[in-house]
Write an enzyme that holds these catalytic residues in place. Structure first.
Site, PDB file in Angstrom:
ATOM      1  N   SER A  96       0.856  -1.188   0.000  1.00 38.42           N
ATOM      2  CA  SER A  96       0.000   0.000   0.000  1.00 38.42           C
ATOM      3  C   SER A  96       0.887   1.231   0.000  1.00 38.42           C
ATOM      4  O   SER A  96       1.684   1.436   0.929  1.00 38.42           O
ATOM      5  CB  SER A  96      -0.890   0.015   1.247  1.00 38.42           C
ATOM      6  OG  SER A  96      -1.389   1.338   1.421  1.00 38.42           O
ATOM      7  N   HIS A 114      -1.150  -1.316  -4.378  1.00 39.49           N
ATOM      8  CA  HIS A 114      -2.431  -1.015  -3.732  1.00 39.49           C
ATOM      9  C   HIS A 114      -2.507   0.482  -3.425  1.00 39.49           C
ATOM     10  O   HIS A 114      -1.620   1.052  -2.792  1.00 39.49           O
ATOM     11  CB  HIS A 114      -2.520  -1.845  -2.450  1.00 39.49           C
ATOM     12  CG  HIS A 114      -3.817  -1.744  -1.720  1.00 39.49           C
ATOM     13  ND1 HIS A 114      -4.929  -2.496  -2.049  1.00 39.49           N
ATOM     14  CD2 HIS A 114      -4.186  -0.995  -0.648  1.00 39.49           C
ATOM     15  CE1 HIS A 114      -5.918  -2.216  -1.217  1.00 39.49           C
ATOM     16  NE2 HIS A 114      -5.501  -1.294  -0.357  1.00 39.49           N
ATOM     17  N   ASP A 174      -4.740   3.485  -1.771  1.00 44.54           N
ATOM     18  CA  ASP A 174      -5.808   3.742  -0.803  1.00 44.54           C
ATOM     19  C   ASP A 174      -6.384   5.141  -0.969  1.00 44.54           C
ATOM     20  O   ASP A 174      -5.742   6.142  -0.654  1.00 44.54           O
ATOM     21  CB  ASP A 174      -5.247   3.585   0.616  1.00 44.54           C
ATOM     22  CG  ASP A 174      -5.065   2.123   0.984  1.00 44.54           C
ATOM     23  OD1 ASP A 174      -6.026   1.351   0.841  1.00 44.54           O
ATOM     24  OD2 ASP A 174      -3.951   1.750   1.402  1.00 44.54           O
ATOM     25  N   MET A 215      -9.064   7.835   0.207  1.00 44.84           N
ATOM     26  CA  MET A 215      -9.887   8.153   1.393  1.00 44.84           C
ATOM     27  C   MET A 215     -10.474   9.556   1.264  1.00 44.84           C
ATOM     28  O   MET A 215      -9.811  10.457   0.752  1.00 44.84           O
ATOM     29  CB  MET A 215      -9.022   8.092   2.643  1.00 44.84           C
ATOM     30  CG  MET A 215      -8.315   6.762   2.831  1.00 44.84           C
ATOM     31  SD  MET A 215      -7.478   6.691   4.413  1.00 44.84           S
ATOM     32  CE  MET A 215      -6.599   5.129   4.241  1.00 44.84           C
ATOM     33  N   HIS A 249      -8.355   0.940  -3.932  1.00 52.03           N
ATOM     34  CA  HIS A 249      -9.256   0.678  -2.810  1.00 52.03           C
ATOM     35  C   HIS A 249      -9.955   1.987  -2.442  1.00 52.03           C
ATOM     36  O   HIS A 249      -9.338   2.887  -1.870  1.00 52.03           O
ATOM     37  CB  HIS A 249      -8.407   0.144  -1.641  1.00 52.03           C
ATOM     38  CG  HIS A 249      -9.182  -0.126  -0.387  1.00 52.03           C
ATOM     39  ND1 HIS A 249      -8.569  -0.403   0.823  1.00 52.03           N
ATOM     40  CD2 HIS A 249     -10.517  -0.189  -0.137  1.00 52.03           C
ATOM     41  CE1 HIS A 249      -9.484  -0.620   1.748  1.00 52.03           C
ATOM     42  NE2 HIS A 249     -10.684  -0.486   1.192  1.00 52.03           N
ATOM     43  N   MET A 295     -12.186   4.152  -0.298  1.00 48.30           N
ATOM     44  CA  MET A 295     -12.838   4.316   1.008  1.00 48.30           C
ATOM     45  C   MET A 295     -13.545   5.658   0.957  1.00 48.30           C
ATOM     46  O   MET A 295     -13.148   6.637   1.610  1.00 48.30           O
ATOM     47  CB  MET A 295     -11.775   4.250   2.118  1.00 48.30           C
ATOM     48  CG  MET A 295     -11.260   2.834   2.324  1.00 48.30           C
ATOM     49  SD  MET A 295      -9.665   2.776   3.164  1.00 48.30           S
ATOM     50  CE  MET A 295      -8.596   2.964   1.759  1.00 48.30           C
ATOM     51  N   MET A 338     -11.187  -6.596   5.407  1.00 51.94           N
ATOM     52  CA  MET A 338     -10.395  -5.645   6.199  1.00 51.94           C
ATOM     53  C   MET A 338     -10.020  -6.287   7.540  1.00 51.94           C
ATOM     54  O   MET A 338     -10.888  -6.796   8.253  1.00 51.94           O
ATOM     55  CB  MET A 338     -11.200  -4.366   6.467  1.00 51.94           C
ATOM     56  CG  MET A 338     -11.527  -3.526   5.242  1.00 51.94           C
ATOM     57  SD  MET A 338     -10.124  -3.001   4.239  1.00 51.94           S
ATOM     58  CE  MET A 338      -9.118  -2.114   5.434  1.00 51.94           C
ATOM     59  N   GLY A 390      -8.852   3.441   7.301  1.00 56.71           N
ATOM     60  CA  GLY A 390      -8.606   4.866   7.542  1.00 56.71           C
ATOM     61  C   GLY A 390      -7.138   5.205   7.736  1.00 56.71           C
ATOM     62  O   GLY A 390      -6.706   6.281   7.360  1.00 56.71           O
ATOM     63  N   GLY A 423      -0.669   1.197   9.625  1.00 54.19           N
ATOM     64  CA  GLY A 423       0.030   0.935  10.882  1.00 54.19           C
ATOM     65  C   GLY A 423      -0.847   0.527  12.054  1.00 54.19           C
ATOM     66  O   GLY A 423      -0.406   0.616  13.213  1.00 54.19           O
ATOM     67  N   ASP A 476      -6.434  -6.830   4.019  1.00 56.77           N
ATOM     68  CA  ASP A 476      -5.878  -5.479   4.101  1.00 56.77           C
ATOM     69  C   ASP A 476      -5.881  -4.985   5.547  1.00 56.77           C
ATOM     70  O   ASP A 476      -6.947  -4.821   6.144  1.00 56.77           O
ATOM     71  CB  ASP A 476      -6.727  -4.555   3.210  1.00 56.77           C
ATOM     72  CG  ASP A 476      -6.131  -3.172   3.052  1.00 56.77           C
ATOM     73  OD1 ASP A 476      -5.052  -2.905   3.606  1.00 56.77           O
ATOM     74  OD2 ASP A 476      -6.768  -2.352   2.344  1.00 56.77           O
ATOM     75  N   GLY A 477      -4.672  -4.750   6.068  1.00 58.24           N
ATOM     76  CA  GLY A 477      -4.525  -4.132   7.388  1.00 58.24           C
ATOM     77  C   GLY A 477      -3.721  -4.976   8.353  1.00 58.24           C
ATOM     78  O   GLY A 477      -4.102  -6.106   8.664  1.00 58.24           O
ATOM     79  N   SER A 483       2.852  -0.594   6.102  1.00 55.88           N
ATOM     80  CA  SER A 483       4.018  -0.354   6.968  1.00 55.88           C
ATOM     81  C   SER A 483       5.024  -1.497   6.940  1.00 55.88           C
ATOM     82  O   SER A 483       6.230  -1.262   6.963  1.00 55.88           O
ATOM     83  CB  SER A 483       3.570  -0.029   8.399  1.00 55.88           C
ATOM     84  OG  SER A 483       2.361  -0.649   8.720  1.00 55.88           O
TER      85      SER A 483
HETATM   86  C1  DX5 Z   1      -6.281   0.994   5.695  1.00 54.53           C
HETATM   87  C2  DX5 Z   1      -5.795   0.789   4.267  1.00 54.53           C
HETATM   88  C3  DX5 Z   1      -4.674  -0.164   4.174  1.00 54.53           C
HETATM   89  C4  DX5 Z   1      -3.472   0.248   4.944  1.00 54.53           C
HETATM   90  C5  DX5 Z   1      -2.627  -0.947   5.238  1.00 54.53           C
HETATM   91  O1  DX5 Z   1      -7.369   1.814   5.701  1.00 54.53           O
HETATM   92  O2  DX5 Z   1      -6.849   0.317   3.469  1.00 54.53           O
HETATM   93  O3  DX5 Z   1      -4.353  -0.475   2.816  1.00 54.53           O
HETATM   94  O4  DX5 Z   1      -2.718   1.219   4.317  1.00 54.53           O
HETATM   95  O5  DX5 Z   1      -1.581  -0.478   6.014  1.00 54.53           O
HETATM   96  P1  DX5 Z   1      -0.823  -1.400   7.066  1.00 54.53           P
HETATM   97  O6  DX5 Z   1      -0.245  -2.544   6.292  1.00 54.53           O
HETATM   98  O7  DX5 Z   1       0.224  -0.481   7.595  1.00 54.53           O
HETATM   99  O8  DX5 Z   1      -1.824  -1.837   8.083  1.00 54.53           O
HETATM  100 ZN    ZN Z   2      -6.377  -0.570   1.416  1.00 49.55          ZN
END
Ligand code: DX5
Ligand code: ZN
Length: 233
Positions: free
Chosen positions: A12, A37, A39, A41, A70, A72, A141, A146, A149, A177-178, A200
């Site tokens: 990501s 990936h 993200d 938001m 992705h 959101m 998820m 959001g 880390g 994811d996450g 991360s």
């Molecule tokens: C969270 C995102 C993820 C996130 C994953 O809302 O959709 O893609 O960046 O990050 P890590 O791997 O750090 O949890």
């Molecule tokens: Zn994501």
């Protein structure tokens, strides 16, 4: 054609250097990631803001693999065409983003892109059952969306396992994811996931000057997951 269920690592770019996306993407691809990936938001569906279609379009030319977007955001439908035009290969929308997920998935497919459905930790995977034939990917998820880390939510492993059974032999990727890292990757791979998003855990400690660290991070996640997949088979 059978779906390619081989393990894919999707870093990501939420954890990349926002001032240097082009070189960051080139570094992770050179170091062996499978997908990229992205993200998106909106500060409304999730309490954080990132970027929109113009940035996706700008980074598209640096991506040789797969651009996995992705979303959101809510509402989502008015923006599907813009993300398709920006070059997304896969557009994933959240089931919780509105009352008309069925229409949203149809609109994504109509845009010529692969359709993904993301489920928050509070949503039972069984809710996806009526939508399976409209999905190319389901993203489970393992944090509340959001932020990068956050801590992996272990109870989601059982949801992944149930989703794997629900999907059966349909050609649908299971993405997670996450909070995915070398410790949690084996849990989700064994439960049936084939696409592992990691922010991360991929970017930690590395930089465009030290891409080898990205490579080592990707390898560690891949090896841990692969071993678990082979044991499960
Ligand atoms: C969270 C995102 C993820 C996130 C994953 O809302 O959709 O893609 O960046 O990050 P890590 O791997 O750090 O949890
Ligand atoms: Zn994501």
């Amino acid at each position: 054609m059978p779906l390619d269920r081989t393990l894919k690592i999707a870093p990501s770019i939420l954890s990349a250097d926002f001032a240097d996306f082009g070189r960051e993407i080139e570094a992770i691809e050179a170091e062996g990631c499978d997908w990229v990936h992205v993200d998106v938001m909106d500060g409304h569906f999730v309490p954080n803001l990132t970027f929109g279609p113009p940035l996706c379009k700008a980074i598209r030319k640096h991506i040789k693999t797969v651009m996995d977007v992705h979303l959101m955001i809510a509402p989502v439908d008015p923006y599907i065409e813009a993300f398709a035009e920006a070059g997304a290969d896969i557009i994933t929308a959240h089931m919780e983003a509105g009352p008309h997920t069925h229409r949203t998935l149809q609109a994504i497919r109509a845009s010529g892109r692969k359709a993904g459905l993301a489920l928050n930790p509070g949503t039972p995977v069984e809710a996806a059952l009526p939508l399976l034939d409209l999905c190319d990917l389901i993203c489970v998820m393992t944090v509340n969306p959001g932020f990068g880390g956050q801590k992996f939510i272990r109870t989601q492993v059982d949801q992944i396992r149930r989703l794997r059974t629900l999907i059966g032999d349909r050609p649908i990727h299971i993405e997670v994811d996450g909070g995915v890292d070398p410790d949690t990757a084996p849990l989700v791979a064994e439960a049936g996931a084939d696409v592992l998003v990691a922010g991360s855990a991929v970017f930690r400690g590395g930089s465009v000057e030290r891409p080898d660290i990205y490579g080592e991070n990707i390898r560690r996640i891949r090896e841990a997951a692969q071993a678990a997949m082979e044991q499960a088979a």
